[in-house]
Write a protein that holds these residues in place. Sequence first.
Motif: not given
Length: 157
Positions: A32, A35, A38, A69, A93, A126, A128
Motif C-alpha cells: 500500500k 503504491t 509510486s 494509507d 491492494v 490493485l 500488486n
Amino acid sequence: MENCWKFLRRCGRPERSRKVTLAILGLDNAGKTATVRSIEGENPEDVSPTVGFSAVDLKKGCYDVSLFDLGGGERIRDIWKHYFAESHGVIFVVDSSDVQRMTETKDTLANVLKHPRITGKPVLLLANKQDRDGALREADVIYRLSLENLMHQNNCR
C-alpha cells in the motif's frame, strides 16, 4: 489508477478544485505505501510498515486528492471503518505473490465491501507484486477472491 481518474472526469469538470479522498487498504505487506509513493512519483523501494495511518495530499488536474494509507495488520483493520465516511472510493491492494493469504485477503475485502459506508462507492483492486516468482496472474486473483461475486453482491462500481 487511470480508471480512477476516468471516474473523476465522468463526474464532471468542476469550476474550482474538487476534493477527493481515497482509502488505500489491504493486508499488511501488500504494498500500500509503495503504491502511494509510486502515485506521488517517488521511489517505492525501502518502505517500512505503516503503523496506523498516514495521509498524502496531491494535486491531479483540478482535483485535490487525499490518500489515506491505512495499516493492514490484523489488529489495526478495525480502525478502517472510521475513514469510510469521508472516502469517495477505495484502492484495495493485493499481494499477488502471497498465495497463502488469499483466503484472508478475500475475507478482508468482503468485510470492507459489505460495510454500509463503502457500498456503491468505486473500488479499484490493485493486484500488486506481479513481477515476483509464483505470483498469481490477474485472472487467478479474480478467481481466488471471487471478485465478480463480491462486487455484484455489494453494489460496487
